[in-house]
Write an enzyme that holds these catalytic residues in place. Sequence first.
Site, mmCIF file in Angstrom:
data_model
loop_
_atom_site.group_PDB
_atom_site.id
_atom_site.type_symbol
_atom_site.label_atom_id
_atom_site.label_comp_id
_atom_site.label_asym_id
_atom_site.label_seq_id
_atom_site.Cartn_x
_atom_site.Cartn_y
_atom_site.Cartn_z
ATOM 1 N N CYS A 82 47.154 -41.800 -26.539
ATOM 2 C CA CYS A 82 48.187 -42.205 -25.258
ATOM 3 C C CYS A 82 47.954 -43.680 -25.097
ATOM 4 O O CYS A 82 48.485 -44.330 -25.842
ATOM 5 C CB CYS A 82 47.271 -41.339 -24.232
ATOM 6 S SG CYS A 82 48.823 -41.063 -22.905
ATOM 7 N N HIS A 177 47.569 -35.841 -26.696
ATOM 8 C CA HIS A 177 46.050 -35.793 -26.398
ATOM 9 C C HIS A 177 45.311 -34.597 -27.166
ATOM 10 O O HIS A 177 45.264 -33.312 -26.818
ATOM 11 C CB HIS A 177 45.736 -35.492 -25.142
ATOM 12 C CG HIS A 177 45.839 -36.597 -24.012
ATOM 13 N ND1 HIS A 177 45.069 -37.425 -23.699
ATOM 14 C CD2 HIS A 177 47.068 -36.926 -23.264
ATOM 15 C CE1 HIS A 177 45.549 -38.482 -22.962
ATOM 16 N NE2 HIS A 177 46.952 -38.008 -22.787
ATOM 17 N N GLU A 179 42.171 -34.191 -27.616
ATOM 18 C CA GLU A 179 40.944 -33.884 -26.974
ATOM 19 C C GLU A 179 40.936 -32.641 -25.980
ATOM 20 O O GLU A 179 39.873 -31.911 -25.881
ATOM 21 C CB GLU A 179 40.300 -34.847 -26.433
ATOM 22 C CG GLU A 179 40.925 -35.315 -25.153
ATOM 23 C CD GLU A 179 41.980 -36.311 -25.533
ATOM 24 O OE1 GLU A 179 42.345 -37.201 -24.336
ATOM 25 O OE2 GLU A 179 42.710 -36.357 -26.155
ATOM 26 N N GLY A 232 17.310 -25.542 -8.279
ATOM 27 C CA GLY A 232 17.250 -24.229 -8.885
ATOM 28 C C GLY A 232 18.767 -24.139 -9.815
ATOM 29 O O GLY A 232 18.477 -23.039 -10.560
ATOM 30 N N SER A 236 19.636 -29.549 -12.951
ATOM 31 C CA SER A 236 18.347 -29.958 -12.393
ATOM 32 C C SER A 236 17.219 -29.312 -13.111
ATOM 33 O O SER A 236 16.011 -29.770 -13.382
ATOM 34 C CB SER A 236 18.160 -29.828 -10.878
ATOM 35 O OG SER A 236 18.248 -28.494 -10.255
ATOM 36 N N SER A 237 17.398 -28.027 -13.298
ATOM 37 C CA SER A 237 16.164 -27.375 -14.065
ATOM 38 C C SER A 237 15.988 -27.626 -15.483
ATOM 39 O O SER A 237 14.975 -27.910 -16.065
ATOM 40 C CB SER A 237 16.577 -25.811 -13.960
ATOM 41 O OG SER A 237 16.690 -25.438 -12.860
#
EC number: 6.3.5.2
Length: 539
Positions: A82, A177, A179, A232, A236-237
């Site tokens: 593009c 595109h 992708e 949780g 992050s876990s």
Amino acid sequence: MHSKILILDFGSQVTQLIARRVRDSGVFSEVYPYDVSDEFVRNYGAAGVILSGGPNSVIEGDESPRVPQAVFELGVPVLGICYGMQAMAEQLGGKVENGTVREFGYAEVRAHGHTALLKDISDFTTPEGHGMLKVWMSHGDKVNEMPPGFKLMASTPNCPIAGMADEARHMYAFQFHPEVTHTLQGKAIIARFVHDICGCKSDWNMPDYIAEAVEKIRQQVGNDEVILGLSGGVDSSVAAALIHRAIGDQLTCVFVDHGLLRLDEGKMVMEMFADHLGVNVIRIDAVDQFMGHLAGVTDPEAKRKIIGREFVEVFQVEAGKRKNAKWLAQGTIYPDVIESAGKGKKGHTIKSHHNVGGLPETLNLQLLEPLRELFKDEVRQLGVALGLPHDMVYRHPFPGPGLGVRILGEVKKDFADLLRRADAIFIEELRNTPYVLAAGASESTDNGIPHRNWYDATSQAFAVFLPVKSVGVMGDGRTYEYVVALRAVQTQDFMTAHWAHLPYELLGKVSNRIINEVRGINRVVYDISGKPPATIEWE
């Protein structure tokens, strides 16, 4: 040493999908802003370079982003997409013009010239024998004259030069595109580029990534202590597990109960990490602090900023108690970065995320973001490789601001209490309802495990609290109570998504249970919006 592809970001909101497609081929890739130096490009050691799309126009002259000249002098293959194609054309001696017809959406592209990149790749063949590709276009400008040495590789009626190639210099470019998933052969095209054109081997995998990430964390952190906000959620876990593997007891996880968590979230987090994994977890009750600052605030961006700010303040207080705490770890992943315009701020901001926005300049902790370059599916693969339980790793994403962005308008404790109970019922019924594949449909999973139930079959599902009341009838009396919306989507990459076609029987059961079991709600609706135009979260 892994082969690697350098991706230069010109501001497209889907740039990181290029990285994902390259990694799907088993080749390592990284994204950097387009304005890196020539020296950086020369020293990077890329086996190939991909130039992303972007919102600018090369016709803007000196104001338009330019490709580092070293890219064209390295002698390695280059693929422009593009805007990347237009910049390549303009800088190498071609011409670009404003298109009279803008193309946004599906298009059928004819392949030309039997290039090494497109050879034998097509979706169908015309009666005249032309190979055709079904692709996704998103452009206004177009190349109207190719640079010297280039030949035509693809075209559409509205874009006569939709692809070009200089095979002697291994330079290729598309106006469409490859992708995005809407370009059906996009994955094959990118795999062809990295394997056949660039000569890369499929030598990048999750075990290798773990070893490299662990070493990088150790070098980055040294003997310092790290504090991580543990929600949780999956991100992050997995971040906690990865960092704990790298530095062990130098990591302290701070679990903040801000009153915007899912039902029994606190109990689950403490049992899993503190009791079973041996991670040092400190639980902080900050419900009053968060609710106090959110009182009267209705703007979604303001709520996100406040929640992010209060998280940081909590961490700073905790860091002050730990003399060696120098780092704040976060589970930031690529989609967070993309939607906040990410590296270099070259894109157009969609909305800010608590992980990458709202951090004050006075923050006394350095940021550690070990998942920043990973997509959600890669984060899950990493979690499994680290030995985390399957049900935790494949739990649906939960936003950092929690229920704060699932309560429209002002956040109140009573609203959060109603919402978390309604949400728990929805998730419970999704888990309890077996998934039956529709006749003639093919199943696609992100972990190779067949869907057991409708929770597995959806990528993200949750309830949203609407701060409006509707009239209802309960028994012999009229009610005037709140409305809850249910949201369930299916997606491969969370960049685009479609609403999940849940069975009516399931929706009916969820609605009946919520209305009967959650006093204060008398109406349930189902959201059938895709992304785009809507985002997955309501705020």
